[in-house]
Design an enzyme around this catalytic site. Structure first.
Site, PDB file in Angstrom:
ATOM      1  N   GLY A 229      14.736  21.291 -40.230  1.00 27.59           N
ATOM      2  CA  GLY A 229      15.848  20.614 -40.874  1.00 27.59           C
ATOM      3  C   GLY A 229      15.834  20.857 -42.366  1.00 27.59           C
ATOM      4  O   GLY A 229      14.835  21.309 -42.933  1.00 27.59           O
ATOM      5  N   ALA A 253      -0.906  15.509 -43.471  1.00 32.32           N
ATOM      6  CA  ALA A 253      -0.034  15.684 -44.628  1.00 32.32           C
ATOM      7  C   ALA A 253      -0.501  16.907 -45.406  1.00 32.32           C
ATOM      8  O   ALA A 253      -1.603  16.912 -45.959  1.00 32.32           O
ATOM      9  CB  ALA A 253      -0.073  14.443 -45.513  1.00 32.32           C
ATOM     10  N   HIS A 271       6.460   7.567 -46.851  1.00 29.30           N
ATOM     11  CA  HIS A 271       6.056   8.138 -45.568  1.00 29.30           C
ATOM     12  C   HIS A 271       4.966   7.286 -44.927  1.00 29.30           C
ATOM     13  O   HIS A 271       5.007   7.003 -43.728  1.00 29.30           O
ATOM     14  CB  HIS A 271       5.549   9.569 -45.775  1.00 29.30           C
ATOM     15  CG  HIS A 271       6.631  10.608 -45.722  1.00 29.30           C
ATOM     16  ND1 HIS A 271       6.783  11.461 -44.668  1.00 29.30           N
ATOM     17  CD2 HIS A 271       7.624  10.903 -46.596  1.00 29.30           C
ATOM     18  CE1 HIS A 271       7.816  12.258 -44.896  1.00 29.30           C
ATOM     19  NE2 HIS A 271       8.342  11.938 -46.059  1.00 29.30           N
TER      20      HIS A 271
END
Length: 420
Positions: A229, A253, A271
């Protein structure tokens, strides 16, 4: 046991009265849902809701043989009329067990919201667990008895409840997980079923009858998923949603921390705050050992279920966010930004790293969800280094996707299935 779902919706039903949202507007026909109520073998009713007698009649059932009515949660609003001949509803104290005259065995299960869950045992040893809206078990629901044949709960509102049940062995790959208490928070149409399938659950229309313990093919969960995306498209949220109902997730991460960059720190904090508290975190770009099943105990690894257990970690899911930051790190290390270094071995070194990563994805036995940026649809970068990164990320995405059973493209928060 035969279970008839007289309703499968949230306490206010779907559509909600007077609500103009898109989900409510689309909730017609089989998509319309009354408040959740369960009828077991025509004799045990779990949750008495408005219009229960009519709902039973539409499903080809009757309430005339109901011998016990149990409530799971406080019901707000006007009192519900008890149909003629149906016993007065009641609640069972947590932990208490009942042996009903019709052969059902009922145990009240403590939950973490006001209300009570119920474990129902049938005459042939089959077991069903039903939880009220917004609830998760407050303890070990299975108590060492093994997995339930069927679990009926608020999958979309409390995916962590399903994760807890999986963690303690109450749900396994053969458990039929039925989503109820369905509200208007889920987009209409096939999106409901797609989200549930990603969690290993399913929804059925009101009035459906099911046999508890009868084999039903559970949704086929892909081992490897790539979520693509653009910026702020919702790709990270989609990736996190796909693992929300699974225990012992390791969130990888790849961005790390950046000294003095408060805006980046705020992004990282946002997040972290939306992840389930049981998830562990590793801040690393060393992905190959993790894909091979080794644990990450370096910076950012937090406590969580299964931490410290190499055997459990080898099978626990990985969520990698994201591949574009991994590529940036790899290009830094091989000196790919410098034209001369790139021409004199940097390109070969980078491609070797990408090949190693892709091979590890192919070989991994861990459930994997990875996030990456889809670039190249806008302005051509003005510098050779920018164009180089765009081209290499496109190649990485294509190679990574080739090893995944499921590939999604997220646009404006809407997930489009490219594969799977």
């Amino acid at each position: 046991m035969e279970l008839t779902l007289l309703g499968t919706g949230a306490p206010e039903g779907l559509p909600r009265p007077g609500c103009p949202c898109a989900s409510c507007a689309a909730a017609t026909g089989d998509a319309a849902r009354a408040a959740t109520a369960l009828l077991l073998d025509g004799a045990l009713l779990l949750d008495l809701t408005p219009g229960a007698a009519f709902a039973a009649a539409r499903a080809g059932q009757s309430l005339t043989n109901v011998r016990q009515v149990l409530l799971t949660h406080p019901h707000e609003g006007p009192a519900v009329e008890v149909p003629t001949g149906v016993p007065q509803p009641g609640r069972v104290a947590d932990g208490r067990e009942l042996a009903l005259l019709d052969g059902h065995r009922v145990r009240a299960v403590a939950v973490d919201v006001p209300g009570t869950g119920y474990e129902i045992g049938g005459t042939y040893g089959e077991r069903l667990l039903y939880l009220p809206p917004g609830a998760a078990p407050a303890g070990a629901a299975a108590e060492g008895k093994g997995p339930y044949e069927m679990v009926v709960l608020d999958v979309l509102g409390r995916p962590d409840a399903l994760a807890r049940l999986r963690a303690n062995g109450a749900v396994d790959a053969a458990t039929d997980v039925i989503a109820v208490h369905i509200d208007h928070d889920t987009p209409p149409g096939e999106e409901l079923h797609r989200r549930l399938a990603a969690l290993g659950a399913r929804a059925v229309p009101d009035g459906t009858s099911l046999l508890v313990g009868e084999y039903h093919a559970v949704p086929d969960l892909p081992r490897r998923t790539l979520v693509l995306g653009g910026a702020r498209s919702g790709k990270s949220v989609e990736a996190e949603r796909r693992l929300a109902a699974f225990p012992d997730v390791l969130y990888v991460a790849t961005g790390g921390l950046r000294d003095g960059d408060t805006e980046w720190a705020a992004r990282v904090s946002a997040h972290r705050e939306r992840r389930p508290s049981s998830w562990r975190t590793a801040e690393t770009c060393d992905l190959v050992p993790l894909l091979a099943g080794e644990d990450e105990t370096g910076s950012g690894a937090g406590p969580g279920p299964g931490s410290g257990s190499a055997e459990k970690t080898a099978d626990s899911p990985l969520l990698i966010d994201c591949l574009s930051l991994w590529l940036t790190h790899a290009m830094d290390e091989v000196g790919a930004w410098d034209d001369e270094t790139w021409a004199n071995g940097g390109e070969r070194a980078l491609h070797a790293r990408v090949d190693e990563l892709v091979a590890a994805v192919r070989a991994t036995r861990r459930p994997l969800v990875a996030v990456s940026n889809e670039v190249g649809s806008g302005v051509v970068p003005a510098t050779p280094a920018g164009r180089r990164f765009r081209d290499e990320l496109g190649r990485l995405n294509a190679s990574f996707a080739a090893e995944c059973e499921h590939v999604l493209l997220v646009v404006a928060g809407q997930a489009i299935t490219l594969r799977g």
